[in-house]
Design an enzyme around this catalytic site. Structure first.
Site, PDB file in Angstrom:
ATOM      1  N   HIS B 127      -6.655 -40.501 111.865  1.00 12.71           N
ATOM      2  CA  HIS B 127      -5.471 -40.750 111.023  1.00 12.71           C
ATOM      3  C   HIS B 127      -4.574 -39.508 110.965  1.00 12.71           C
ATOM      4  O   HIS B 127      -5.053 -38.389 111.184  1.00 12.71           O
ATOM      5  CB  HIS B 127      -5.911 -41.117 109.608  1.00 12.71           C
ATOM      6  CG  HIS B 127      -6.408 -42.526 109.496  1.00 12.71           C
ATOM      7  ND1 HIS B 127      -5.746 -43.590 110.050  1.00 12.71           N
ATOM      8  CD2 HIS B 127      -7.503 -43.044 108.866  1.00 12.71           C
ATOM      9  CE1 HIS B 127      -6.413 -44.704 109.765  1.00 12.71           C
ATOM     10  NE2 HIS B 127      -7.481 -44.406 109.070  1.00 12.71           N
ATOM     11  N   CYS B 186      -1.209 -41.270 114.473  1.00 10.79           N
ATOM     12  CA  CYS B 186       0.036 -42.005 114.204  1.00 10.79           C
ATOM     13  C   CYS B 186       1.225 -41.041 114.056  1.00 10.79           C
ATOM     14  O   CYS B 186       1.060 -39.918 113.588  1.00 10.79           O
ATOM     15  CB  CYS B 186      -0.100 -42.838 112.928  1.00 10.79           C
ATOM     16  SG  CYS B 186      -1.255 -44.180 113.111  1.00 10.79           S
TER      17      CYS B 186
END
Lengths: 280, 207
Positions: B127, B186
């Site tokens: 993440h 991301c």
């Protein structure tokens, strides 16, 4: 004629056994899984609320990880007390047949405030506002989903109301059957009521033995302590309820067995005394 | 008196035998009427009565150097390595698999890619949160990434960085000619909501 009387008596004892098994089972389920207060106390006992609260927080982390927001954004947006209130509301929906919905306004407000505080520039673009709203909606849906745990809530609510209705009727019918059968047995044995008492004892003993065998059978066939459904919180509460349920089945079995044997002994003892007195 | 007790005992035993007989008939009748349903229910419950100990600790595996293959592969969801990126102070556990649950704990290893030491493409992901790869933007060409496993330590040097769309899987090619570590997260690094872009760091094996 005597043989026919004995056959009829034992047929009645068999009906009595089936009726006793059924009514005892109904009593056990109405005092456990069909009893709202019992279920709530079990949830409390097994730390269900705390477990669900932690599960919700853990699920939120999944979304935070993807959202790019800071991890602490989810801190203090809901309390364990709020989780307890909403779980109890769902339980009430099931047991009381109500149709209340979970209110997520508090979570929505808290989360929105925390996100806005975390953003450096207070003047948000439309696209950012939309992203925040979508994120908040997702979090609120996730919260509701975790509390309810099933999409069949409405169906369960309807089932419970129907089950309770039928169980009430069945219980009354069984009670009447037991009374009628007991009276019939006593009528057949009107010359010697002690024979009738022993016969009632046979019915109670059969029921007791049935429950003891059922308990042994279930415990050998199913590993109750390793039942795993959805997550550890639900599994733990479910295991606790099943364990308690089986404990009640076993207890019921031994009580009926003891009562049955006492009735058989007393019936036979007085029957023999009566016969002896007659002989003298 | 004795004969009365004997008679009572005898009659009691007979009655208990009758009671057992009736129990047997009831059980037989239940089996006859609902035997299949009972068996089905037991089978269903048995399926959810599983004892699966959760492995949280790093699993020990070994590399067979001549074959460039591991002797056994880690179980899905278990940690088998740690990844260190000194430039951004990252020291994170690496788990085999890429589910949300895994990514919550650390870095995921795409199950279709190779393992360190096997000489092929290795794909890791994490993440863009502060705990994981938020500081990815600080990475530069030549920075080192070290992967420590139970069977060895592998250091990779960053040679490229790309911004791709999540659908551009051709930018994460699986090949077995050269050992390349591809780590992605991301993008934008500090965003709100789901993003469709991925920031990929390409590194080649140094030693």
């Amino acid at each position: 004629m005597k043989v026919l009387g004995t056959i009829i008596r034992y047929v009645l004892v068999m009906i009595l056994t089936v009726a006793l098994i059924s009514i005892a089972f109904i009593n056990i389920i109405t005092s456990t899984i069909l009893n709202k207060e019992y279920v709530l106390s079990k949830l409390d006992e097994t730390d269900y609320y705390k477990g669900i609260y932690q599960e919700i927080q853990s699920n939120f982390e999944n979304y935070v990880g993807q959202s790019g927001l800071d991890e602490d954004i989810m801190n203090d947006i809901l309390t364990e007390e709020k989780v307890k209130t909403d779980v109890d509301l769902i339980i009430s929906n099931i047991y009381d047949g109500t149709n209340k919905t979970i209110d997520t306004t508090e979570i929505r407000t808290n989360l929105n405030r925390k996100i806005e505080n975390s953003i450096d520039n207070p003047r948000l673009l439309v696209i950012q506002r939309d992203a925040i709203d979508t994120f908040i909606d997702t979090i609120c849906n996730e919260y509701t989903k975790t509390i309810i745990h099933t999409k069949y809530e409405q169906n369960i609510n309807n089932i419970y109301v129907k089950v309770v209705k039928y169980i009430k009727i069945a219980k009354q019918a069984l009670l009447i059957t037991i009374i009628i059968v007991a009276i019939l047995i006593c009528l057949i044995c009107y010359k010697n009521i002690f024979k009738g008492i022993a016969s009632l004892g046979v019915g109670a003993t059969s029921t007791g033995v049935f429950y003891i065998i059922t308990n042994i059978f279930i415990n050998t066939q199913i590993k109750i302590n390793t039942i795993t459904i959805l997550n550890s919180t639900i599994s733990n509460s479910l295991r606790n309820i099943i364990d308690d349920f089986m404990g009640k089945v076993e207890k019921c079995g031994f009580v009926l067995l003891a009562v049955g044997i006492v009735l058989i002994i007393l019936g036979n003892l007085f029957n023999n005394r009566k016969r002896e007195a007659k002989g003298n | 008196m004795h004969s009365n007790v004997r008679e009572t005992l005898k009659a009691t035993i007979i009655h208990i035998i009758v009671a057992l007989f009736i129990t047997g008939i009831v059980i037989w009748a239940i089996h006859l009427i609902a035997g299949k349903q009972i068996d089905g229910t037991i089978s269903l419950i048995s399926k959810v009565s599983i004892d699966t100990p959760y492995k949280e600790h790093e699993q020990e595996i070994n590399l067979i150097p001549e074959k460039k293959r591991l002797d056994s592969y880690p179980e899905y969801g278990t940690q088998y390595a740690t990844i260190q990126i000194p430039k951004i102070d990252a020291d994170l556990p690496v788990y085999f698999g890429d589910t949300l649950e895994i990514l919550k704990k650390g870095v995921g290893h795409s199950s279709g890619s190779y393992f360190p030491g096997e000489g092929g493409s290795i794909i890791y992901m994490g993440h863009n949160s502060a705990k994981v790869f938020r500081r990815f933007s600080e990475l530069e060409l030549g920075d080192e990434i070290t992967v420590k496993t139970s069977y060895g330590e592998y250091t990779y040097k960053i040679y490229d960085m790309q911004l791709i769309q999540e659908t551009q899987t051709d930018m994460l090619p699986i090949q077995d000619e050269k050992e390349i570590l591809m780590v992605y997260t991301c993008y934008p690094f500090k965003n709100i909501g789901y993003t469709t872009q991925r920031y990929v760091v390409y590194a080649e094996l140094e030693q």
